[in-house]
Enzyme design. Structure first.
Site, PDB file in Angstrom:
ATOM      1  N   HIS A 141       0.814  -1.217   0.000  1.00 10.77           N
ATOM      2  CA  HIS A 141       0.000   0.000   0.000  1.00 10.77           C
ATOM      3  C   HIS A 141       0.851   1.272   0.000  1.00 10.77           C
ATOM      4  CE1 HIS A 141       0.358  -0.213   4.559  1.00 10.77           C
ATOM      5  NE2 HIS A 141       0.443   1.100   4.382  1.00 10.77           N
ATOM      6  N   ASP A 171       0.190  -7.665   1.388  1.00 10.55           N
ATOM      7  CA  ASP A 171       0.560  -6.255   1.548  1.00 10.55           C
ATOM      8  C   ASP A 171       2.072  -6.069   1.523  1.00 10.55           C
ATOM      9  OD1 ASP A 171       0.171  -3.543   1.771  1.00 10.55           O
ATOM     10  OD2 ASP A 171      -0.115  -3.571   3.950  1.00 10.55           O
ATOM     11  N   SER A 276       4.665   2.906   7.848  1.00 12.58           N
ATOM     12  CA  SER A 276       4.368   1.694   7.078  1.00 12.58           C
ATOM     13  C   SER A 276       5.544   1.300   6.189  1.00 12.58           C
ATOM     14  CB  SER A 276       3.133   1.911   6.203  1.00 12.58           C
ATOM     15  OG  SER A 276       1.965   1.904   6.980  1.00 12.58           O
TER      16      SER A 276
END
Length: 349
Positions: A141, A171, A276
């Site tokens: 992402h 992911d 992230s």
């Protein structure tokens, strides 16, 4: 007069009259061989005793040994009481091992900032260097929907990056920096050995603050987290956090219908938008997870922030997927364009 004084220890002379003295003639010399009389015995130098000889040898050896030791110390550049100051070595103190500062110093150069630009605007995430020639693993992402990818290393150098492979179901994504060499790869540990309560360190680039370090503990293991497979139009920076759901509840917005799930490491280490794709590290300096989702009570970036609920993909899942990612991964390497993945020609932004 030449014979008037007999040399001590000489042999007996012939009995002939000696010169007269004030009290008459000198008496004849004694009739015993030299060296056997009592007077001679008293005057004879005594032989050194074995104990005394041994002591003398020991003292001499000590003096010689001390001189030798001093010479060795001088040769090595040390002196008594000076410690190991004469040796050149690493400036990192051994006492820093197992500390947050030691982990940050060791792993910090292996964590990068990732800036992307695409149809949805700009966004920021993090990544972990896994090879010296520029392979970086991150969250899918973070780079989803990007037409341009730029990576900034801990020393401030900027690299354009191209997408190698993606796995939206996990992911995960793999990118490669163009023209990079001599980077410091991170050591990937074993997330299966993690225990609840174990201390961990998070390193990433929240809100483009490259190399931010926070610490905490492993709060729980095997938390099932659901996240979207593609980036929302606002991107991670604009939404205040990447949407995810847990235990039937949604956080940081709507995850949509196209989601994926994984068993996550829960941590209370402070994580914020931009963390992230970064590193969750144990106190041995090994990457054990990748921060991927946080809970932020606010609905916009002005109120977003860490409340001690962060989730990371276990590193064992990352290691198991690397070979597939190097071949393009289930999601492929994408194609250039505002709606596709990066072409690898990053710009400074």
């Amino acid at each position: 007069m030449t014979d008037s004084h007999r040399r001590e220890g000489g042999y007996p002379q012939e009995n002939r009259p000696g010169p007269a003295g004030p009290f008459g003639v000198y008496p004849p010399p004694p009739a015993y061989p030299p060296g056997t009389g009592a007077a001679h015995a008293k005057r004879q130098r005594p032989r050194p005793r074995p104990v005394a000889l041994f002591a003398a040898v020991a003292i001499t050896a000590a003096l010689v040994g001390g001189g030798t030791a001093a010479a060795v110390q001088q040769f090595l550049g040390t002196a008594p009481g000076s410690g190991p100051g004469g040796f050149s070595g690493s400036p990192i103190s051994q006492s820093s091992a197992g500390t947050v500062s030691g982990v940050a110093e060791q792993v910090g150069p292996s964590v990068v900032r990732i800036d992307t630009r695409g149809g949805g605007g700009q966004s920021t995430g993090s990544g972990v260097v896994i090879t010296g020639d520029g392979e970086v693993v991150t969250n899918n992402h973070v780079i989803s929907g990007a037409s341009e990818i730029q990576v900034t290393t801990s020393d401030g150098k900027k690299y354009a990056a191209k997408l190698v492979g993606t796995d939206p179901d996990k992911d995960l994504a793999l990118i490669r920096l163009e023209g990079a060499k001599g980077l410091k790869p991170a050591r990937l540990g074993d997330s299966g050995k993690l225990r609840v309560g174990e201390e961990v360190v998070a390193i990433g680039s929240p809100d483009r603050l490259t190399g931010t370090v926070t610490s905490g503990i492993v709060s729980a293991l095997d938390r099932e987290v659901n996240v979207p497979k593609s980036k929302s139009p606002q991107g991670e920076r604009g939404s205040g956090g990447w949407p995810f759901s847990f235990d039937g509840r949604q956080f940081n917005g709507d995850t949509g219908s196209d989601t994926t799930s994984y068993k996550a490491i829960q941590t209370d280490a402070s994580l914020n938008p931009g963390n992230s794709g970064g590193a969750l590290v144990n106190m041995a300096g090994e990457v054990v997870g990748m921060p991927s989702a946080i809970y932020s009570p606010g609905n916009d970036s002005s109120t977003a922030g860490s409340v001690g609920l962060g989730f990371a993909i276990p590193v064992n899942a990352i290691k198991a997927d690397l070979d597939s990612l190097r071949k393009g991964g289930p999601g492929g390497a994408g194609s250039p364009g505002p709606s596709g993945y990066g072409s690898g020609f990053g710009t400074s932004f």
